[in-house]
Design a protein around this motif. Structure first.
Motif, short mmCIF file in Angstrom:
data_model
loop_
_atom_site.label_atom_id
_atom_site.label_comp_id
_atom_site.label_asym_id
_atom_site.label_seq_id
_atom_site.Cartn_x
_atom_site.Cartn_y
_atom_site.Cartn_z
N UNK B 101 -8.62 34.86 -24.05
CA UNK B 101 -7.37 34.14 -23.80
C UNK B 101 -6.22 35.12 -23.59
N UNK B 102 -6.18 36.19 -24.41
CA UNK B 102 -5.09 37.15 -24.33
C UNK B 102 -5.29 38.18 -23.24
N UNK B 103 -6.48 38.17 -22.61
CA UNK B 103 -6.86 39.18 -21.63
C UNK B 103 -6.73 40.59 -22.23
N UNK B 333 -0.85 33.68 -25.06
CA UNK B 333 -0.42 33.11 -23.78
C UNK B 333 -0.84 31.65 -23.68
N UNK B 334 -0.06 30.88 -22.94
CA UNK B 334 -0.37 29.47 -22.76
C UNK B 334 -1.68 29.34 -21.98
N UNK B 335 -2.54 28.44 -22.41
CA UNK B 335 -3.80 28.26 -21.69
C UNK B 335 -4.93 27.97 -22.65
N UNK B 336 -6.14 28.03 -22.14
CA UNK B 336 -7.28 27.76 -22.98
C UNK B 336 -8.46 28.63 -22.56
N UNK B 337 -9.33 28.92 -23.50
CA UNK B 337 -10.50 29.75 -23.20
C UNK B 337 -11.67 29.29 -24.04
N UNK B 338 -12.84 29.35 -23.45
CA UNK B 338 -14.07 29.01 -24.16
C UNK B 338 -15.04 30.16 -23.98
N UNK B 339 -15.65 30.60 -25.05
CA UNK B 339 -16.61 31.69 -24.93
C UNK B 339 -17.76 31.48 -25.90
N UNK B 340 -18.97 31.71 -25.40
CA UNK B 340 -20.15 31.62 -26.25
C UNK B 340 -20.74 33.00 -26.44
N UNK B 341 -21.19 33.27 -27.64
CA UNK B 341 -21.84 34.54 -27.91
C UNK B 341 -23.21 34.27 -28.52
N UNK B 342 -24.06 35.27 -28.45
CA UNK B 342 -25.42 35.13 -28.98
C UNK B 342 -25.42 35.57 -30.44
N UNK B 343 -25.19 34.62 -31.33
CA UNK B 343 -25.27 34.90 -32.76
C UNK B 343 -26.75 34.86 -33.15
N UNK B 344 -27.10 35.35 -34.35
CA UNK B 344 -28.53 35.35 -34.71
C UNK B 344 -29.19 33.99 -34.59
N UNK B 345 -28.43 32.91 -34.91
CA UNK B 345 -29.03 31.58 -34.89
C UNK B 345 -28.89 30.87 -33.56
N UNK B 346 -28.24 31.47 -32.60
CA UNK B 346 -28.12 30.83 -31.30
C UNK B 346 -26.74 31.03 -30.72
N UNK B 347 -26.42 30.19 -29.74
CA UNK B 347 -25.17 30.38 -29.01
C UNK B 347 -24.01 29.78 -29.79
N UNK B 348 -23.18 30.65 -30.30
CA UNK B 348 -22.02 30.20 -31.06
C UNK B 348 -20.83 30.21 -30.11
N UNK B 349 -20.24 29.04 -29.88
CA UNK B 349 -19.13 28.96 -28.94
C UNK B 349 -17.82 28.73 -29.66
N UNK B 350 -16.76 29.33 -29.16
CA UNK B 350 -15.43 29.05 -29.68
C UNK B 350 -14.54 28.64 -28.52
N UNK B 351 -13.66 27.69 -28.80
CA UNK B 351 -12.77 27.16 -27.77
C UNK B 351 -11.37 27.20 -28.36
N UNK B 352 -10.46 27.85 -27.66
CA UNK B 352 -9.11 27.94 -28.18
C UNK B 352 -8.14 27.39 -27.13
#
Lengths: 176, 404
Positions: B101-103, B333-352
């Motif tokens: 989000x912050x680049x 910054x104004x806006x939104x971002x979604x990102x998934x990462x490969x955590x040990x148990x699977x795809x952990x996604x965060x959305x801000x």
């Protein structure tokens, strides 16, 4: 396929169901009208060159400022957004769909806004829609089993709505 | 090979003489095999389970609501408490999402530090998954063997950040501190000692004939079903779907693994990459069953060792800083971002979602275990009661992450 091509293709196939398109933001998104959602989703999943067969996440976002003094700071009018993050396992591409709803259905306070369920398209949606219903207060029409999932079944209100107020007590337990 | 169906059919024949009634059995929320506070309501007819209804929420701590009241860096400790067996991976997922989000691009050294920490965390997490799975199936020793090694990783983490479970070490911009002097040597010494120990685990569980009987051919999940339910991580790859976000994910995440040599652990033509070192797939196992999910985890432990070694080399030669300084109340910054990462148990996604202030307007966590658990009703239908712990254990769930 570029995002712009995808948008024009969807616009051609679904016309009015496709609303605003935001391609410049960090994650480009396409607005879909609530009624057109299941058809668009099924199309996105079944077209062999799109094949969005993996639904990553459904999130509910409530845009509302309860304090009238600060209401002007809100970006756009009060609304509830349901955001669908899709992913294609075979093409490794992602796509964001948004359904923008009024905060209350037909502006009648207390009546939850409605979206058709996509649980029969992606099974992931089953629990995710229950969670969005539970926390953000969106009613999913046609969902097989729309119950609360994280909060207790007799909980009042939807905690992630911006006008939510924590109850004073719950079954004799002090909450605040 | 005796499949679940045949076995339940056998049972029905046996129970034909002894008339049984349907019974609702409450499993959990204090049952040790439900890995935390999960409650399953089983509809049973004798030993056969016809329906399973999971009830969640016992560990719901309103993490997303709290996230709307704190700055991203203040929310890091709350992410620790989601998947509390892989706190570092949760920190990383949220940090990367906010950085997107912050680049904000982190320095080279921070990137490699993150790989070292994330992969060490993967080993620690899979060790618990492996040990607890043995425990579920009635074998106690693997648990002790697994914790012996995990303890050493926790000691290393403690030296790096002071905490053993809830680290808050990786943060927006990089890490909170650099690795202490001499840490890398200790880490390498651990890896050298750990590599031969993996054979012990395989001897204890993977090739153990009782273990194979308990989990081979049980809880078979097809690739289509796994994708449709949004399963991820070892659960998805155990069904033969070739997807690992470390290779296939978004650039914001795959950047971290740029230039690293690794192969996605997924079965191809009856073989796994590098499985010649370890016992191969037993003839009883079917792709997508509990045994395959377990085996993918075990091979990922081996893979993580290679990744840590590569990362240590790169980290040692990097000259810049371990992190980009970010103010605690830095405006987003104004806006939104979604990102998934490969955590040990699977795809952990965060959305801000941000409205331009220092505090996110909405913070959302997409939990991998939440989706992995949602298949239980379908996987456990028409199985034996004794197979339920085997199936739930093979999904390797952590309730903290499901309930948030």
């Amino acid at each position: 396929m570029g995002q712009q091509d995808l948008v024009s293709r969807l616009q051609e196939a679904f016309g009015d169901s496709i609303g605003a398109v935001q391609l410049e933001s960090i994650d480009p998104w396409i607005e879909i009208s609530a009624d057109g959602l299941p058809d668009v989703c099924r199309y996105l999943r079944d077209q062999p060159d799109l094949k969005f067969d993996y639904l990553s996440c459904i999130s509910g976002v409530d845009y509302f400022e309860p304090d009238p003094k600060k209401a002007a700071k809100l970006d756009g009018s009060p609304r509830t957004e349901v955001v669908y993050h899709l992913w294609s396992v075979s093409h490794k591409t992602s796509l964001v769909l948004k359904v923008i709803l009024p905060r209350w259905k037909d502006d009648q306070e207390g009546v939850l806004p409605e979206v058709p369920s996509v649980a029969d398209i992606w099974r992931t949606a089953d629990w995710h829609e229950r969670e969005v219903y539970d926390l953000s207060g969106v009613h999913f029409r046609g969902h097989p089993d729309l119950r609360r999932i994280l909060c207790p079944e007799d909980w009042q209100g939807h905690p992630l709505r911006k006008d939510y107020e924590m109850p004073l007590e719950y079954h004799g337990i002090r909450c605040r | 090979m005796s499949t679940t169906k045949e076995r339940s059919a056998e049972n029905k024949v046996v129970e034909f003489d002894v008339r049984t009634d349907e019974m609702l059995v409450n499993m959990g929320p204090q049952h040790p095999s439900t890995h935390g506070v999960l409650r399953l309501v089983l509809r049973t007819d004798g030993e056969v389970v016809s329906e399973v209804t999971p009830h969640l929420g016992y560990l719901h701590r309103c993490a997303e609501k709290i996230g709307e009241n704190l700055t991203p860096r203040q929310w890091i400790p709350y992410t620790d408490r989601m998947d509390y067996l892989a706190g570092m991976s949760m920190n990383l997922g949220w940090s990367l999402c906010v950085e997107k989000l912050m680049n904000l691009h982190v320095p080279e050294k921070a990137r490699h530090l993150r790989v070292i920490i994330a992969e060490m965390q993967r080993i620690a997490s899979h060790l618990v998954g492996m040990g607890a799975y043995g425990l579920d199936l009635g074998s106690f020793s693997p648990f002790l063997y697994a914790f012996r090694e995990r303890e050493k990783i926790l000691d290393l983490f403690e030296e790096a950040c002071g905490a053993r479970l809830t680290y808050s070490y990786l943060t927006v911009g990089g890490a909170t501190a650099d690795l202490p002097p001499g840490w890398l040597q200790k880490c390498e010494a651990f890896l050298d000692q750990f590599l031969p120990v993996i054979d012990e685990y395989h001897a204890l569980l993977t090739t153990n004939s009782i273990f194979i009987k308990r989990c081979a051919g049980i809880g078979v999940m097809s690739a289509e079903m796994a994708t449709n339910y949004g399963c991820s991580g070892p659960v998805l790859r155990g069904s033969g779907v070739d997807l690992d976000l470390r290779r296939d994910g978004e650039e914001w995440y795959t950047n971290m693994y740029d230039g690293y040599a690794f192969e996605v652990i997924v079965e191809k033509d009856g073989h796994y990459p590098n499985d010649h070192v370890y016992p191969g797939v037993p003839p009883e196992a079917v792709l997508g069953d509990c045994w395959h999910r377990f085996y993918v985890r075990m091979l990922e432990v081996r893979q993580a060792i290679d990744l840590v070694r590569q990362a240590i080399d790169r980290y040692s030669s990097a000259t810049d800083s371990y992190g980009e300084p970010v103010k605690l109340n830095e405006k987003l910054p104004k806006g939104e971002a979604y990102l998934e990462t490969e955590a040990p148990r699977g795809q952990m996604g965060f959305y801000v979602v941000s409205d331009g202030s220092a505090i996110p307007y909405r913070a959302r966590a997409r939990s991998s275990c939440f989706c992995n658990l949602s298949v239980t009703s379908e996987l456990c239908r028409n199985t034996l009661i004794a197979d339920i712990p085997a199936i739930i254990g093979s999904l390797d769930i952590v309730m903290g992450e499901i309930d948030r």
